[in-house]
Design an enzyme around this catalytic site. Structure first.
Site, mmCIF file in Angstrom:
data_model
loop_
_atom_site.group_PDB
_atom_site.id
_atom_site.type_symbol
_atom_site.label_atom_id
_atom_site.label_comp_id
_atom_site.label_asym_id
_atom_site.label_seq_id
_atom_site.Cartn_x
_atom_site.Cartn_y
_atom_site.Cartn_z
ATOM 1 N N HIS A 1 0.806 -1.213 0.000
ATOM 2 C CA HIS A 1 0.000 0.000 0.000
ATOM 3 C C HIS A 1 0.842 1.267 0.000
ATOM 4 O O HIS A 1 0.373 2.314 -0.425
ATOM 5 C CB HIS A 1 -1.019 -0.039 1.135
ATOM 6 N N ARG B 1 -11.010 2.911 -1.246
ATOM 7 C CA ARG B 1 -10.635 1.862 -0.284
ATOM 8 C C ARG B 1 -11.061 2.310 1.119
ATOM 9 O O ARG B 1 -10.275 2.933 1.838
ATOM 10 C CB ARG B 1 -9.131 1.616 -0.318
ATOM 11 N N GLU C 1 -11.532 -10.909 -7.570
ATOM 12 C CA GLU C 1 -10.113 -10.962 -7.183
ATOM 13 C C GLU C 1 -9.706 -12.334 -6.679
ATOM 14 O O GLU C 1 -8.589 -12.517 -6.203
ATOM 15 C CB GLU C 1 -9.752 -9.838 -6.213
ATOM 16 N N ASP D 1 -4.866 -8.828 -6.264
ATOM 17 C CA ASP D 1 -5.158 -10.077 -5.570
ATOM 18 C C ASP D 1 -5.429 -11.212 -6.549
ATOM 19 O O ASP D 1 -5.060 -12.356 -6.288
ATOM 20 C CB ASP D 1 -6.340 -9.897 -4.608
ATOM 21 N N ARG E 1 1.733 -11.225 -2.676
ATOM 22 C CA ARG E 1 2.015 -9.866 -3.174
ATOM 23 C C ARG E 1 2.874 -9.061 -2.219
ATOM 24 O O ARG E 1 3.424 -8.022 -2.583
ATOM 25 C CB ARG E 1 0.699 -9.123 -3.465
ATOM 26 N N CYS F 1 -9.682 -2.456 -11.425
ATOM 27 C CA CYS F 1 -9.196 -1.424 -10.508
ATOM 28 C C CYS F 1 -7.864 -1.797 -9.862
ATOM 29 O O CYS F 1 -7.341 -1.046 -9.055
ATOM 30 C CB CYS F 1 -10.229 -1.108 -9.433
HETATM 31 C C1 PEP Z 1 -6.700 -5.590 -5.968
HETATM 32 O O1 PEP Z 1 -6.600 -6.589 -5.270
HETATM 33 O O2 PEP Z 1 -6.319 -5.534 -7.162
HETATM 34 C C2 PEP Z 1 -7.299 -4.359 -5.430
HETATM 35 C C3 PEP Z 1 -7.613 -3.350 -6.218
HETATM 36 O O3 PEP Z 1 -7.475 -4.258 -4.087
HETATM 37 P P1 PEP Z 1 -6.269 -4.060 -3.010
HETATM 38 O O4 PEP Z 1 -5.029 -3.717 -3.781
HETATM 39 O O5 PEP Z 1 -6.688 -2.986 -2.088
HETATM 40 O O6 PEP Z 1 -6.217 -5.399 -2.360
HETATM 41 MG MG MG Z 2 -7.596 -6.718 -3.386
#
Ligand code: PEP
Ligand code: MG
Length: 545
Positions: free
Chosen positions: A188, A295, A429, A453, A463, A500
């Site tokens: 993040h 988010r 996801e 994800d 990740r 996204c």
């Molecule tokens: C994803 O998993 O691609 C997503 C957009 O959500 P996050 O990155 O917040 O898990």
């Molecule tokens: Mg995600």
């Protein structure tokens, strides 16, 4: 000149001093002091300074988060002045002739342990607070700032790593670039850097040390390099690159207000991803057509206790009103896995990424889901609001969530509270959601693919683990196949599908995604204009979707 090489996760060039951020209560060692009264006085001064600082933080927070949100700083002030706590610290200094840093750290840990063992969940939640307060006093003693940076000028922020909650506490106006020794491209912190368009370099390894603090440097976020005291030729080269980027940006500005369609006329929605209210100006500046991913979990990460319905409502309402008729997709809290929150008191899990996260946690904690949905539906009467559930794997989960949402609306209706309608969608996801998309699509109003994800779960690549970055092939045919399946199912059911995850910002795959049938792309605000220019340059030859 010293060159420190890492991995660039957000492009851009900047020049400025390095600020090395040390983590809280690290490196505190026990020392014996000769002058106990002097040490007691040192502690007293540091404690007083921390109390003043907390008062200032309270005043700063008030206009931003309201009295309830700012109250945490008052609680911290009370803790710092609590007699039991003060006496305990003083006793360690006096009886053990220990240095104040050690006494505060040890007392903080003991008190945190006491709180953690209490039955009342509210009191258990105070464990994190007493550690925070102790960290603040230790920071005063050591001169190392805590929970933020103390600098008059904007800096290149260097750190071992930054947690999501640490990152959101930083004063973004003071950050020219992020450079971390560790971290992964989908963390993040990296996402936040891209959101703000701040150059960022991760994984520099051990060469990034405290010794760099205060030295002049330059960052090339595209190349992933930190130049410490760059020589003249490197400086000139970087300045030329920065000028080029600025020219490009000016060109892109011309796109503002234009429709996003390919040369053959396919209209593509280009939306922005947002983690925090403070990012709204970037959404507007970059003229995104909407917010494809808000988010909401960052509201919880930002807080020291569960944000109540009105606090959440005020945030959602501000976003909805600011975006006016443009669509805003609020994702319900995606907590768990890499986003842990102390006051949630979640049980330790062997495999958190496969555990109680996202909508699973919302279903397990219905009181939290209820509060969030009430706030979201109430905010829905102020704009064009959609609600999206993360981490879905099966139709029964969607049915339960929809039934829950209907109950919340009925409750609002019965009590006469005004609320609005919202599209309900899900994130694709997990491979299961993509594979079962034909069954899921008729149940919802839209799909949004979370490629971060989806890639992690499809390729079995963590990740968060930089050691497996090499195996994290975001263009892997398996991932693309799953997106294609979901897009087909969406269109068969007459609903829209967006992407996204970070893949949406990868211009080398835009054409493929559009050919697979993706209708909307949601990216960091800083990428919106570039992506729009790219979409307008593509010719899909009228490819049907
Ligand atoms: C994803 O998993 O691609 C997503 C957009 O959500 P996050 O990155 O917040 O898990
Ligand atoms: Mg995600």
């Amino acid at each position: 000149m010293e060159t420190i090489i890492g991995k660039g996760v957000c492009g851009g060039i900047c020049f400025g001093p390095v600020y090395y951020l040390e983590h809280r209560i690290v490196g505190v060692t026990r020392q014996t002091v000769d002058d106990v009264p002097a040490e007691l006085a040192r502690f007293q001064r540091a404690k007083d300074a921390a109390v003043v600082q907390l008062g200032e933080l309270y005043q700063e927070a008030l206009p931003k988060v309201g009295a309830e949100g700012a109250a945490i700083f008052e609680v911290h002030q009370m803790m710092a002045e609590d007699l039991d706590y003060l006496e305990a610290v003083q006793a360690v200094i006096e009886t053990q002739r220990a240095n104040a840093e050690y006494a505060v750290t040890a007392t903080g840990k003991n008190f945190a342990q006491l709180f953690a063992n209490m039955d009342d969940p509210y009191m258990r939640g105070r464990a994190a607070d007493v550690l925070d307060v102790s960290g603040r006093i230790v920071s005063e003693l050591t001169g190392q700032p805590q929970g933020g940076i103390k600098s008059e000028v904007p800096v290149i922020l260097a750190a071992g790593d930054l947690s999501p909650s640490e990152t959101i506490q930083l004063d973004k106006a003071k950050i020219l670039a992020f450079v971390t020794a560790e971290g992964s491209a989908n963390s993040h912190t990296a996402i936040l850097a891209r959101t703000l368009g701040i150059p960022a370099v991760i994984q520099t390894g051990a060469s990034l040390t405290k010794a760099l603090h205060g030295r002049q440097a330059a960052v090339d976020g595209t190349a992933g390099v930190l130049f410490v005291e760059p020589d003249e030729s490197v400086t000139a080269e970087l300045r030329a690159k920065a000028d080029e980027a600025r020219r490009k940006k000016e060109l892109l500005e011309e796109l503002k207000g234009q429709t996003d369609q390919t040369l053959d006329g396919r209209v593509v929605e280009v939306f922005a991803n947002v983690n925090h209210l403070s990012e709204l100006p970037y959404v507007l500046q970059n003229d995104a057509s909407g917010i494809g991913l808000f988010r909401s979990e960052f509201i919880y990460l930002d807080a020291h206790d569960y944000p109540d319905e009105n606090e959440q409502f005020n945030i959602y309402k501000t976003v909805a009103q600011t975006l006016a008729s443009r669509k805003v997709v609020f994702r319900t809290m995606d907590i768990g896995a890499d986003k842990m929150i102390p006051y949630f008191n979640l049980e330790r899990e062997e495999n958190p990424a496969l555990g109680l996260r996202g909508a699973r946690l919302s279903l397990a904690r219905p009181e939290l889901l209820r509060t969030q949905l009430r706030a979201l539906f109430r905010a829905a009467s102020y704009g064009n609001v959609s609600i999206m559930f993360p981490m879905i794997a099966a139709a029964w989960e969607v049915l339960e969530l929809k039934a829950f949402a209907e109950r919340v609306q009925a409750e609002l209706r019965d009590e006469g509270t005004s609320f609005g309608q919202a599209e309900l969608g899900i994130m694709i996801e997990t491979p299961a959601a993509a594979l079962a998309s034909a069954e899921l699509a008729p149940l919802v109003d839209f799909f949004s693919v979370g490629t971060n994800d989806l890639t992690q779960y499809t390729l079995a690549v963590d990740r968060q683990n930089d050691r497996v970055d090499r195996f994290c092939d975001t263009h892997h045919p398996a991932v693309l196949k799953l997106i294609e399946m979901a897009a087909k199912a969406a269109h068969d059911a007459g609903i829209w599908i967006g992407v996204c995850g970070e893949l949406a910002a990868d211009l080398s795959i835009t054409e493929t995604l559009l050919r697979l049938g993706v209708d909307e792309l949601s990216v960091s605000p800083a990428v919106v204009l570039e992506l729009r220019a790219h979409v307008r340059s593509l010719d899909l030859g009228g490819a049907a979707v």
